[in-house]
Scaffold this motif. Structure first.
Motif, short mmCIF file in Angstrom:
data_model
loop_
_atom_site.label_atom_id
_atom_site.label_comp_id
_atom_site.label_asym_id
_atom_site.label_seq_id
_atom_site.Cartn_x
_atom_site.Cartn_y
_atom_site.Cartn_z
N ASN A 154 0.64 -1.18 -0.67
CA ASN A 154 0.31 0.42 0.03
C ASN A 154 0.97 1.24 -0.42
O ASN A 154 0.67 2.32 0.52
CB ASN A 154 -0.98 -0.18 0.72
N GLU A 168 -2.21 4.37 -11.72
CA GLU A 168 -3.17 4.29 -10.83
C GLU A 168 -4.41 3.55 -11.32
O GLU A 168 -5.73 3.73 -10.02
CB GLU A 168 -2.92 6.05 -12.12
N ARG A 195 -4.03 1.51 -8.47
CA ARG A 195 -4.34 2.38 -7.17
C ARG A 195 -6.27 2.07 -6.67
O ARG A 195 -6.89 1.58 -6.05
CB ARG A 195 -4.11 3.45 -7.24
N THR A 196 -6.86 2.46 -8.53
CA THR A 196 -7.92 2.60 -9.01
C THR A 196 -8.64 0.72 -8.29
O THR A 196 -9.80 1.27 -7.15
CB THR A 196 -8.54 2.94 -9.95
N GLU A 197 -7.89 -0.35 -9.09
CA GLU A 197 -8.55 -1.82 -8.48
C GLU A 197 -8.05 -1.68 -7.17
O GLU A 197 -9.30 -2.24 -6.33
CB GLU A 197 -7.37 -2.70 -9.48
N CYS A 198 -7.61 -1.47 -6.30
CA CYS A 198 -7.42 -1.68 -4.77
C CYS A 198 -8.02 -0.88 -4.25
O CYS A 198 -8.67 -1.82 -3.24
CB CYS A 198 -5.62 -1.55 -4.54
N ASN A 199 -8.45 0.27 -4.32
CA ASN A 199 -9.08 0.61 -3.51
C ASN A 199 -10.43 0.29 -3.61
O ASN A 199 -11.53 0.43 -2.77
CB ASN A 199 -9.28 2.41 -4.01
N SER A 200 -11.59 -0.10 -4.89
CA SER A 200 -12.37 -0.76 -4.57
C SER A 200 -12.34 -2.06 -4.51
O SER A 200 -13.48 -2.17 -3.88
CB SER A 200 -12.33 -0.84 -6.91
N ASP A 201 -11.08 -2.56 -4.41
CA ASP A 201 -11.53 -4.19 -3.66
C ASP A 201 -11.80 -3.97 -1.70
O ASP A 201 -12.46 -4.86 -1.46
CB ASP A 201 -10.58 -4.75 -3.58
N ILE A 202 -11.17 -2.16 -1.66
CA ILE A 202 -11.20 -2.66 -0.05
C ILE A 202 -12.32 -1.41 0.24
O ILE A 202 -12.97 -2.10 1.17
CB ILE A 202 -10.09 -1.43 0.16
N SER A 203 -13.26 -1.13 -0.73
CA SER A 203 -14.54 -0.18 -0.14
C SER A 203 -15.68 -2.05 -0.84
O SER A 203 -16.31 -2.19 -0.20
CB SER A 203 -14.98 0.43 -1.97
#
Length: 319
Positions: free
Chosen positions: A275, A302, A305-313
């Motif tokens: 992260n 980027e 990062r977007t995919e990682c944030n989506s998985d967290i959500s």
């Protein structure tokens, strides 16, 4: 006839130390002990004492920084020191807080980012095999030899709380880039002249620390002191990177060299695992010089990062 005893006022440099006392509240340090250590360093270095006498406000600010980073001036630990330094020849010398690479590692350990870390230089006659950022390198050498050859580079090995390791390798060329933007070095003086190997180790640990998880204000402040206030070079390099607005549109993947693709994949995978997207961005900007390739690399980062944030959500919604 009685004589009124003359009141001897404390020296300004002593008052400068005393005036920093309130900053030590909550620092984890004992002000009285640090006051003793600071006084010892001043009394043992006549030039440092002269600088403190001529510029007591710089001594006060240096003590503020001791409290901010929470590193003791105890000489037996070798974590931080008060030093006299000029960033430019035509400037008056100042008292500054110098933080050793051991001090940076200590902050990482104390804040729980890492369990331990070790920085090493690699010489021409050493046997060295780099195995990637998550595996210990093979480094064989004779530490007692007086003929290990010239320095090739170095690395920092850190163990994470999870038990895994992080390895940051830095070439001699990268060390030289950092050194060469130091204003003091350009003028032929300063820590890069007097303590070159220690500065190399510190440069490695600085870059490695950006990948350590759980970055804290203490570490951020320590790096700011070294890079900006002490003029050690990394801040200048950071300001010299290409602005994203000046980059072209990302090219198709098949127009990017295989070598760059492999490098970017390693960096992005590492950023996702730790992260550490901002650290990855800085590394890309410093290593990838061709604008189109840099644009492609930043676009890949980027996306990750977007995919990682989506998985967290998604995980938060499903929990």
């Amino acid at each position: 006839m009685t004589h009124t005893p003359q009141v001897v006022k404390p020296a300004q440099w002593h008052q400068a130390i005393e005036s920093s006392k309130e900053k030590f509240s909550g620092s984890g340090l004992d002000f009285k002990q640090e006051q003793i250590f600071a006084t010892q360093q001043l009394m043992n270095n006549s030039y440092l004492l002269d600088v403190a006498k001529n510029n007591p406000s710089s001594l006060r600010l240096a003590m503020y920084n001791v409290a901010a980073v929470g590193l003791t001036l105890n000489p037996n630990q070798g974590l931080a020191y008060l030093v006299p330094r000029r960033l430019r020849r035509n400037e008056d010398a100042k008292v500054m807080l110098d933080i050793s690479y051991r001090g940076l590692i200590a902050i990482g350990v104390e804040t729980g980012a890492i369990r331990w870390a070790k920085a090493e230089l690699v010489y021409e006659n050493d046997e060295f095999t780099y195995k990637g950022p998550a595996d210990k390198p093979d480094h064989k050498c004779d530490p007692f030899s007086t003929d290990r050859g010239a320095i090739r580079g170095g690395y920092c090995l850190a163990e994470l709380p999870s038990g895994g390791v992080l390895v940051e390798a830095m070439s001699k060329a990268d060390m030289d880039k950092i050194r060469d933007v130091s204003e003091a070095f350009k003028k032929g003086f300063g820590p890069w002249v007097d303590w070159a190997e220690q500065m190399m180790l510190k440069s490695i640990v600085k870059r490695a620390s950006k990948w350590w998880p759980m970055s804290t204000p203490r570490m951020a402040r320590a790096l700011q002191i070294l890079n900006e206030e002490n003029g050690e070079g990394l801040a200048v390099l950071a300001n010299n990177v290409v602005s994203p607005a000046a980059l072209p549109a990302p090219p198709p993947r098949d127009e990017v060299s295989i070598a760059v693709q492999n490098t970017v994949k390693q960096l992005v995978d590492r950023a996702v695992q730790q992260n550490a997207f901002e650290a990855c961005k800085e590394v890309m900007e410093s290593r990838i010089k061709q604008p189109a390739e840099l644009a492609w690399a930043l676009d890949e980062l980027e996306k990750a990062r977007t995919e990682c944030n989506s998985d967290i959500s998604d995980q938060a919604v499903n929990s």
